[in-house]
Design a protein around this motif. Structure first.
Motif, PDB file in Angstrom:
ATOM      1  N   ARG A 109      34.280  41.392 123.210  1.00 20.88           N
ATOM      2  CA  ARG A 109      33.407  40.045 123.280  1.00 20.88           C
ATOM      3  C   ARG A 109      34.147  39.020 122.613  1.00 20.88           C
ATOM      4  NH1 ARG A 109      27.156  42.104 122.982  1.00 20.88           N
ATOM      5  NH2 ARG A 109      27.309  43.362 125.074  1.00 20.88           N
ATOM      6  N   ASN A 110      34.681  39.273 121.557  1.00 22.95           N
ATOM      7  CA  ASN A 110      35.282  38.366 120.337  1.00 22.95           C
ATOM      8  C   ASN A 110      36.699  38.853 120.060  1.00 22.95           C
ATOM      9  OD1 ASN A 110      32.908  36.548 120.063  1.00 22.95           O
ATOM     10  ND2 ASN A 110      32.013  38.528 119.025  1.00 22.95           N
ATOM     11  N   SER A 111      37.409  37.852 119.734  1.00 23.72           N
ATOM     12  CA  SER A 111      38.967  38.192 119.347  1.00 23.72           C
ATOM     13  C   SER A 111      39.319  37.106 118.337  1.00 23.72           C
ATOM     14  CB  SER A 111      39.912  38.025 120.355  1.00 23.72           C
ATOM     15  OG  SER A 111      39.944  36.678 121.021  1.00 23.72           O
ATOM     16  N   TYR A 112      40.014  37.492 117.281  1.00 25.14           N
ATOM     17  CA  TYR A 112      40.329  36.830 116.288  1.00 25.14           C
ATOM     18  C   TYR A 112      41.962  36.746 116.028  1.00 25.14           C
ATOM     19  CZ  TYR A 112      35.491  37.448 115.125  1.00 25.14           C
ATOM     20  OH  TYR A 112      34.233  37.558 115.380  1.00 25.14           O
ATOM     21  N   LYS A 113      42.544  35.598 115.665  1.00 26.06           N
ATOM     22  CA  LYS A 113      43.711  35.466 115.553  1.00 26.06           C
ATOM     23  C   LYS A 113      44.257  34.598 114.592  1.00 26.06           C
ATOM     24  CE  LYS A 113      44.949  36.301 120.563  1.00 26.06           C
ATOM     25  NZ  LYS A 113      45.804  35.634 121.757  1.00 26.06           N
ATOM     26  N   GLU A 114      45.369  34.942 113.734  1.00 26.89           N
ATOM     27  CA  GLU A 114      45.996  33.925 112.774  1.00 26.89           C
ATOM     28  C   GLU A 114      47.530  34.191 112.890  1.00 26.89           C
ATOM     29  OE1 GLU A 114      46.070  33.033 107.851  1.00 26.89           O
ATOM     30  OE2 GLU A 114      44.727  34.440 108.903  1.00 26.89           O
ATOM     31  N   ALA A 115      48.085  32.965 112.857  1.00 26.01           N
ATOM     32  CA  ALA A 115      49.648  33.025 112.701  1.00 26.01           C
ATOM     33  C   ALA A 115      50.257  32.053 111.603  1.00 26.01           C
ATOM     34  CB  ALA A 115      50.027  32.421 113.912  1.00 26.01           C
ATOM     35  N   GLN A 116      51.254  32.395 111.009  1.00 18.92           N
ATOM     36  CA  GLN A 116      52.137  31.582 110.213  1.00 18.92           C
ATOM     37  C   GLN A 116      53.538  31.871 110.386  1.00 18.92           C
ATOM     38  OE1 GLN A 116      51.158  33.090 106.100  1.00 18.92           O
ATOM     39  NE2 GLN A 116      49.010  32.714 106.525  1.00 18.92           N
ATOM     40  N   ILE A 117      54.342  30.849 110.144  1.00 20.18           N
ATOM     41  CA  ILE A 117      55.672  30.725 110.265  1.00 20.18           C
ATOM     42  C   ILE A 117      56.164  30.642 108.672  1.00 20.18           C
ATOM     43  CG2 ILE A 117      57.734  29.669 111.101  1.00 20.18           C
ATOM     44  CD1 ILE A 117      55.907  28.905 113.535  1.00 20.18           C
ATOM     45  N   LYS A 118      57.223  31.592 108.333  1.00 27.34           N
ATOM     46  CA  LYS A 118      58.072  31.192 107.316  1.00 27.34           C
ATOM     47  C   LYS A 118      59.318  30.715 107.320  1.00 27.34           C
ATOM     48  CE  LYS A 118      54.376  32.939 104.740  1.00 27.34           C
ATOM     49  NZ  LYS A 118      53.689  32.073 103.998  1.00 27.34           N
ATOM     50  N   THR A 119      59.563  29.543 106.795  1.00 28.54           N
ATOM     51  CA  THR A 119      61.039  28.939 106.880  1.00 28.54           C
ATOM     52  C   THR A 119      62.001  29.788 106.124  1.00 28.54           C
ATOM     53  OG1 THR A 119      60.372  27.096 105.408  1.00 28.54           O
ATOM     54  CG2 THR A 119      60.042  26.958 107.823  1.00 28.54           C
ATOM     55  N   PHE A 120      63.279  29.409 106.119  1.00 25.28           N
ATOM     56  CA  PHE A 120      64.037  29.905 104.968  1.00 25.28           C
ATOM     57  C   PHE A 120      63.630  29.442 103.684  1.00 25.28           C
ATOM     58  CE2 PHE A 120      68.036  29.552 102.442  1.00 25.28           C
ATOM     59  CZ  PHE A 120      68.353  30.873 102.464  1.00 25.28           C
ATOM     60  N   TYR A 121      63.507  28.561 103.390  1.00 23.98           N
ATOM     61  CA  TYR A 121      63.219  28.145 102.059  1.00 23.98           C
ATOM     62  C   TYR A 121      61.660  28.996 101.457  1.00 23.98           C
ATOM     63  CZ  TYR A 121      67.044  25.154 101.878  1.00 23.98           C
ATOM     64  OH  TYR A 121      68.372  24.613 101.814  1.00 23.98           O
ATOM     65  N   GLN A 122      61.040  28.970 102.287  1.00 19.40           N
ATOM     66  CA  GLN A 122      59.713  29.665 101.746  1.00 19.40           C
ATOM     67  C   GLN A 122      59.849  31.066 101.554  1.00 19.40           C
ATOM     68  OE1 GLN A 122      57.162  28.391 105.474  1.00 19.40           O
ATOM     69  NE2 GLN A 122      55.877  27.411 104.243  1.00 19.40           N
ATOM     70  N   ILE A 123      60.706  31.700 102.751  1.00 17.04           N
ATOM     71  CA  ILE A 123      61.226  32.815 102.483  1.00 17.04           C
ATOM     72  C   ILE A 123      61.993  33.283 101.099  1.00 17.04           C
ATOM     73  CG2 ILE A 123      63.035  34.836 103.196  1.00 17.04           C
ATOM     74  CD1 ILE A 123      61.988  33.692 106.128  1.00 17.04           C
ATOM     75  N   LEU A 124      62.616  32.369 100.607  1.00 15.84           N
ATOM     76  CA  LEU A 124      63.414  32.226  99.578  1.00 15.84           C
ATOM     77  C   LEU A 124      62.532  32.211  98.216  1.00 15.84           C
ATOM     78  CD1 LEU A 124      66.522  32.229  98.811  1.00 15.84           C
ATOM     79  CD2 LEU A 124      66.346  29.688  98.577  1.00 15.84           C
ATOM     80  N   GLU A 125      61.556  31.474  98.369  1.00 12.84           N
ATOM     81  CA  GLU A 125      60.488  31.532  97.190  1.00 12.84           C
ATOM     82  C   GLU A 125      59.856  32.967  97.204  1.00 12.84           C
ATOM     83  OE1 GLU A 125      57.633  28.513  97.859  1.00 12.84           O
ATOM     84  OE2 GLU A 125      58.991  27.040  97.515  1.00 12.84           O
ATOM     85  N   ILE A 126      59.689  33.351  98.323  1.00 21.15           N
ATOM     86  CA  ILE A 126      58.916  34.587  98.090  1.00 21.15           C
ATOM     87  C   ILE A 126      60.068  35.837  97.545  1.00 21.15           C
ATOM     88  CG2 ILE A 126      57.961  36.673  99.388  1.00 21.15           C
ATOM     89  CD1 ILE A 126      57.018  34.713 101.530  1.00 21.15           C
ATOM     90  N   TRP A 127      61.240  35.617  97.928  1.00 23.51           N
ATOM     91  CA  TRP A 127      62.294  36.528  97.634  1.00 23.51           C
ATOM     92  C   TRP A 127      62.557  36.417  96.040  1.00 23.51           C
ATOM     93  CZ3 TRP A 127      64.214  40.968  98.941  1.00 23.51           C
ATOM     94  CH2 TRP A 127      65.477  41.339  97.906  1.00 23.51           C
ATOM     95  N   GLU A 128      62.186  35.239  95.724  1.00 25.52           N
ATOM     96  CA  GLU A 128      62.606  34.959  94.186  1.00 25.52           C
ATOM     97  C   GLU A 128      61.331  35.615  93.419  1.00 25.52           C
ATOM     98  OE1 GLU A 128      65.097  33.754  92.424  1.00 25.52           O
ATOM     99  OE2 GLU A 128      66.118  33.590  94.271  1.00 25.52           O
TER     100      GLU A 128
END
Length: 286
Positions: A173-192
């Motif tokens: 009856r119900n569905s829930y969704k969430e999405a995100q996009i990580k750009t290169f510089y955001q990925i770089l921050e996570i990697w650091e």
């Protein structure tokens, strides 16, 4: 009759404009081709392109899709962090991510050098060549500059991770969704952040905390049962004296490189454990 005449005139006008536009466009293309052949600036740019072409590296994929739908309930779905999912993927795929980051960083640096080289190398073609081409000087230099500063090499300087999670209730009856996009510089921050975390985890302080955390209540009960609620140094038993306080101790202390494997854990009474401190009593007993 008058209206048909007007429509006919308009159609002829439109056709005339189309023909003139085509001829003008064809003539400009022909002029530009001639300029490309004669221009000293464009020849210089082509050489710069060749010099930098081999420096730019390619990526087989410039994006990654991570999709999660393994949820047993809405609470599990809500507690699931897409940021943490991205963190975990980067952490577990270190070799792949390091290669991607290295390629993109290299391309970004060479792109900057390339664009600087293009900018400083532009010099208009010698006037004698322009005059000999029989193209108007102003038009020649205008088109030459347009052509020179177009068609740049575009190396790969972006990598994205598309993350999404989805949960559908059992009845649908119900569905829930969430999405995100990580750009290169955001990925770089996570990697650091990951790099810093790895340094911390490789430290002795982290190792000691981790080993101590492994001695759970379940492990304590397991060791007490194995040792029959008896101090392994003095032999006092909880079964014979209920007032005895028993501890779980590391035979080889964590501070001296010991771990929390069951073979390195034993039962000691409070007196023996406090007296032992960080000594390796097993060596003394043996």
């Amino acid at each position: 009759m008058d209206s048909l005449f007007i429509i006919g005139i308009l159609l002829i006008g439109v056709i005339f404009i189309i023909i003139i536009s085509f001829l003008f466009s064809y003539r400009n293309k022909k002029i530009k081709k001639q300029i490309v052949k004669l221009s000293q600036a464009i020849k210089k740019k082509n050489q710069i392109d060749l010099n930098f072409q081999h420096k730019f590296k390619k990526l087989n994929n410039t994006e990654l899709v991570l999709y999660f739908n393994h949820f047993n309930g809405k609470r599990m779905y809500e507690n699931f962090s897409l940021y943490n999912a991205c963190y975990d993927y980067l952490y577990e795929n270190e070799t792949e991510i390091k290669s991607i980051i290295k390629i993109i960083k290299s391309n970004i640096n060479f792109k900057k050098e390339y664009e600087e080289e293009i900018d400083k190398s532009f010099v208009q073609t010698n006037l004698e060549i322009v005059l000999a081409s029989k193209i108007k000087v102003k038009k020649f230099y205008k088109y030459e500059k347009e052509i020179y500063f177009s068609n740049f090499i575009n190396p790969v300087i972006e990598f994205k991770i598309y993350l999404s999670k989805e949960y559908v209730t059992p009845a649908g009856r119900n569905s829930y969704k969430e999405a995100q996009i990580k750009t290169f510089y955001q990925i770089l921050e996570i990697w650091e952040t990951i790099k810093k975390d790895k340094i911390v985890k490789s430290s002795e302080e982290f190792r000691r905390k981790y080993e101590r955390s492994l001695v759970s209540d379940k492990v304590r009960v397991q060791i007490f049962n194995r040792d029959n609620l008896t101090c392994q140094v003095c032999g006092d038993s909880k079964k014979n004296n209920n007032s005895i306080v028993l501890h779980i101790d590391h035979k080889v202390p964590i501070a001296k490189g010991g771990d929390s494997n069951l073979s390195n854990l034993w039962t000691l009474c409070k007196r023996c454990n406090l007296g032992k401190s960080d000594l390796i009593l097993e060596n003394i007993i043996n």
